[in-house]
Every structure is written in C-alpha cells, then in structure tokens.
Scaffold this motif. Structure first.
Motif, PDB file in Angstrom:
ATOM      1  N   HIS A  49     -11.963   1.838   8.064  1.00  0.00           N
ATOM      2  CA  HIS A  49     -11.252   0.556   8.190  1.00  0.00           C
ATOM      3  C   HIS A  49     -10.129   0.369   7.165  1.00  0.00           C
ATOM      4  N   THR A  51      -8.660   2.537   5.219  1.00  0.00           N
ATOM      5  CA  THR A  51      -7.626   3.566   5.359  1.00  0.00           C
ATOM      6  C   THR A  51      -6.695   3.226   6.518  1.00  0.00           C
ATOM      7  N   HIS A  53      -5.937   0.332   7.763  1.00  0.00           N
ATOM      8  CA  HIS A  53      -5.024  -0.754   7.389  1.00  0.00           C
ATOM      9  C   HIS A  53      -4.000  -0.277   6.354  1.00  0.00           C
ATOM     10  N   ALA A  54      -4.472   0.413   5.308  1.00  0.00           N
ATOM     11  CA  ALA A  54      -3.577   0.799   4.217  1.00  0.00           C
ATOM     12  C   ALA A  54      -2.486   1.749   4.706  1.00  0.00           C
ATOM     13  N   LEU A  55      -2.839   2.675   5.628  1.00  0.00           N
ATOM     14  CA  LEU A  55      -1.853   3.639   6.118  1.00  0.00           C
ATOM     15  C   LEU A  55      -1.147   3.138   7.375  1.00  0.00           C
ATOM     16  N   ALA A  56      -1.457   1.891   7.779  1.00  0.00           N
ATOM     17  CA  ALA A  56      -0.759   1.240   8.893  1.00  0.00           C
ATOM     18  C   ALA A  56      -0.963   1.927  10.232  1.00  0.00           C
ATOM     19  N   HIS A  60      -7.009  -3.476  15.083  1.00  0.00           N
ATOM     20  CA  HIS A  60      -7.206  -4.854  15.565  1.00  0.00           C
ATOM     21  C   HIS A  60      -6.118  -5.847  15.158  1.00  0.00           C
TER      22      HIS A  60
ATOM     23  N   GLN B  24      -4.529   3.207  -4.282  1.00  0.00           N
ATOM     24  CA  GLN B  24      -4.871   2.124  -3.346  1.00  0.00           C
ATOM     25  C   GLN B  24      -5.903   1.184  -3.941  1.00  0.00           C
ATOM     26  N   ILE B  28      -3.627  -2.011  -2.924  1.00  0.00           N
ATOM     27  CA  ILE B  28      -3.697  -2.581  -1.580  1.00  0.00           C
ATOM     28  C   ILE B  28      -5.125  -2.951  -1.171  1.00  0.00           C
ATOM     29  N   ILE B  29      -6.121  -2.261  -1.727  1.00  0.00           N
ATOM     30  CA  ILE B  29      -7.493  -2.533  -1.295  1.00  0.00           C
ATOM     31  C   ILE B  29      -7.981  -3.908  -1.788  1.00  0.00           C
ATOM     32  N   ILE B  32      -6.762  -6.259   0.745  1.00  0.00           N
ATOM     33  CA  ILE B  32      -7.545  -6.229   1.989  1.00  0.00           C
ATOM     34  C   ILE B  32      -8.798  -7.088   1.827  1.00  0.00           C
ATOM     35  N   ASN B  76      -9.217   8.860   3.861  1.00  0.00           N
ATOM     36  CA  ASN B  76      -7.921   9.272   3.322  1.00  0.00           C
ATOM     37  C   ASN B  76      -7.819  10.788   3.287  1.00  0.00           C
ATOM     38  N   PRO B 124       3.042  -2.931   9.027  1.00  0.00           N
ATOM     39  CA  PRO B 124       1.683  -2.677   8.561  1.00  0.00           C
ATOM     40  C   PRO B 124       0.915  -3.992   8.420  1.00  0.00           C
ATOM     41  N   GLY B 125      -0.233  -4.079   9.097  1.00  0.00           N
ATOM     42  CA  GLY B 125      -0.925  -5.364   9.206  1.00  0.00           C
ATOM     43  C   GLY B 125      -2.136  -5.487   8.308  1.00  0.00           C
ATOM     44  N   PRO B 127      -5.711  -7.203   7.349  1.00  0.00           N
ATOM     45  CA  PRO B 127      -6.738  -7.751   8.252  1.00  0.00           C
ATOM     46  C   PRO B 127      -6.516  -9.249   8.454  1.00  0.00           C
ATOM     47  N   PHE B 196       1.429  -7.265   1.661  1.00  0.00           N
ATOM     48  CA  PHE B 196       0.656  -6.137   2.179  1.00  0.00           C
ATOM     49  C   PHE B 196       1.570  -5.139   2.884  1.00  0.00           C
ATOM     50  N   SER B 200       2.084  -1.353   1.695  1.00  0.00           N
ATOM     51  CA  SER B 200       1.639  -0.272   2.556  1.00  0.00           C
ATOM     52  C   SER B 200       2.758   0.745   2.780  1.00  0.00           C
ATOM     53  N   PHE B 207       2.274   8.665  -0.644  1.00  0.00           N
ATOM     54  CA  PHE B 207       1.307   9.551   0.010  1.00  0.00           C
ATOM     55  C   PHE B 207       2.028  10.769   0.599  1.00  0.00           C
TER      56      PHE B 207
END
Lengths: 60, 232
Positions: A49, A51, A53-56, A60, B24, B28-29, B32, B76, B124-125, B127, B196, B200, B207
């Motif tokens: 999940h 990953t 989101h983070a990597l786009a 959902h 991350q 970014i985490i 999230i 990852n 990039p979305g 949640p 976000f 991302s 990366f």
C-alpha cells in the motif's frame, strides 16, 4: 579460413544470448512491477500500500 | 548475459530500495499515516461507490510500525528490481557507452516515462484524495508508460525527423486523449495533498537516479569480472 568459420557462430550465439537475456529481463521486470503496483489481491495490495502511494502507482 | 542482468538488477534493486525506504520513512510515509486519520475520521466515506478499500477489518494487513515498514521495504525492493531489469535491458542496447553517467541518463529517462508523464494526468495521490475509477486509472497509466517509452525512444535514438516527429506524437498522445475523470470526493486537506504530490515526484526522481547509477555500475562491474564486456 579456419578462424573465420569458428568466429561466425560464436558471434551469432552472443547475439542470441543477448536477445534472450533482454526478453527475460522485460518479462520478469514487468511481472514483478505488476505484482507490486497493480495486483488486485487484497493482501498484496495491503502489503504494498505505502509503496503504491509513494511511487504513484494508481491506487484507489 | 542472463546472469549478469539479473544479478545486477537484484543488487541495484536492493541498494536502491534500502536507501529510498529510509528516505521515505522520514518524508512521505508520515504524510500517508497522517492522511489516513482523515480517511478514517470522514463520516461520509462511502465504500461502495469507488473500489473495495483496504481498511476493512476482515482482510489481512501488516501491523502498524515495524511490520508495515518491512512490507514497504519489500515492495520497494520489488519495484526497484523490476525497474532495474527494464533499465538494464535498455542498457544492453547502449553497451559501448556504458558508464555511471550514462546510467543516470537512463534513470532520468525512466523518471520521465514512469513518473513525470503519468503525473501529468494522474497526480500522485495521497490516501483519501479524489481519484478516478481504479481500473480506468491503471489502464491509462499503463498506456501512458508504454507510449511515453516508445516516444522517448524514437526521440532520443531516431536519427531523422521521420523518427523524431512520431516520437513527439507518441509522447503527447496520452495527454491529448486525457486521463480518466475523478469520481470520488477528497477527504484530505488540499495543502496536504499538494505536498504529497510534490514529495512523491521528487522522491521518484531520487529513486530513478539511484536505480540508474547502481544498475549501470554493477552491470559494468559484472561485465569486467567475466571479461566479456565486448561481446555480451
């Protein structure tokens, strides 16, 4: 003469080997990426999940 | 050659995954996790309207904390190995100029194809962000990646305008077609969602540079080791 006849097949083999390696890399790369980024299975989705989101990857 | 590609992809994937997961976990985490508090708190959250969501109690999900982070590292790693395999498959067409610098260029190409181009239609979305139908989004994403890769390839490797021009068309095509429309409501504050998206994309760049650098370095090194850099 002799060297010519032995060199030609070796080169062909090297090319075949490279093409085979490329195809395998593409197939395995795609399959792994599909499992990580796209697979619908809920446990796989939940494990990947953050990953996704983070990597786009679309999620959902 | 098969061994060389797969060994390099596994090693490069592992190194890139460890570094990006560390990055991350402090960027970014946390975002999230913060967004998920809005998702859970939202009173009008309608599960039936969009897709089956992941926070239902009955399905397995990793426990919060270390377990969740380890699964993120694993995912990852999978993504990094997959991307490395594709990148090294590309490098095999570029063997005479194999170098870490060239690897970074290939990494930037991957960044353009897999991050930048899809982000134009599907930002990039986080949640809880408003999103299109998941299947439609995945289909558009996939088409965009394939067309962008083909387009960039034509543009970079095409020698004449007859190759370069179609390359531009292929790059533009998914955006002229347009990404699928958003069908759900956002549950998270706009500022958080914007942060976000930006984060991302930046992490995506990091990366891909890591993947490009490690893949090319290790792939070149394994070629030297087997003494077959010239003909493989």
């Amino acid at each position: 003469m002799q060297t010519k006849t032995t060199v030609a097949p070796a080169v062909t083999l090297a090319i075949d080997e490279t093409i085979k390696a490329r195809v395998l890399a593409l197939i395995f790369g795609t399959v792994i990426l599909f499992s990580v980024g796209f697979a619908y299975s809920t446990p796989v989705h939940n494990a990947a999940h953050d990953t996704r989101h983070a990597l786009a990857f679309p999620c959902h | 050659m098969v061994f060389r590609i797969f060994a390099a992809a596994l090693a490069a994937g592992l190194l890139s995954a460890i570094l990006i997961t560390a990055l991350q976990s402090v960027t970014i985490i946390p975002l999230i996790h913060e967004a998920e508090t809005f998702e859970v708190a939202a009173p009008t959250h309608d599960h039936t309207a969009t897709t089956e969501h992941d926070h239902s109690e009955s399905e397995w999900m990793p426990a919060e904390g270390m377990e969740r982070m380890l699964y993120t590292l694993l995912a990852n790693f999978g993504a990094a190995v997959g991307f490395s395999l594709l990148l090294i498959a590309g490098l095999t067409f570029d063997l005479p100029s194999l170098s870490a610098r060239r690897g970074v260029l290939w990494g930037l190409a991957g960044f353009g194809v897999f991050t930048i181009s899809p982000a134009l239609g599907l930002p990039p979305g986080i949640p809880g962000l408003a999103a299109p139908d998941e299947q439609a989004a995945q289909l558009w994403w996939l088409a965009t990646v394939v067309l962008s890769a083909a387009g960039l390839g034509c543009l970079v490797f095409g020698k004449t305008i007859a190759f370069k021009a179609p390359g531009l068309v292929l790059l533009a095509l998914p955006h002229l077609w347009g990404a699928p429309p958003v069908i759900s409501e956002s549950l998270v504050p706009a500022y958080m969602a914007a942060r976000f998206s930006a984060m991302s994309i930046v992490l995506g760049g990091v990366f891909w540079v890591l993947i490009g650098t490690f893949s090319s370095l290790i792939f070149a090194r394994l070629g030297e080791a087997s003494g077959s850099n010239q003909d493989t």
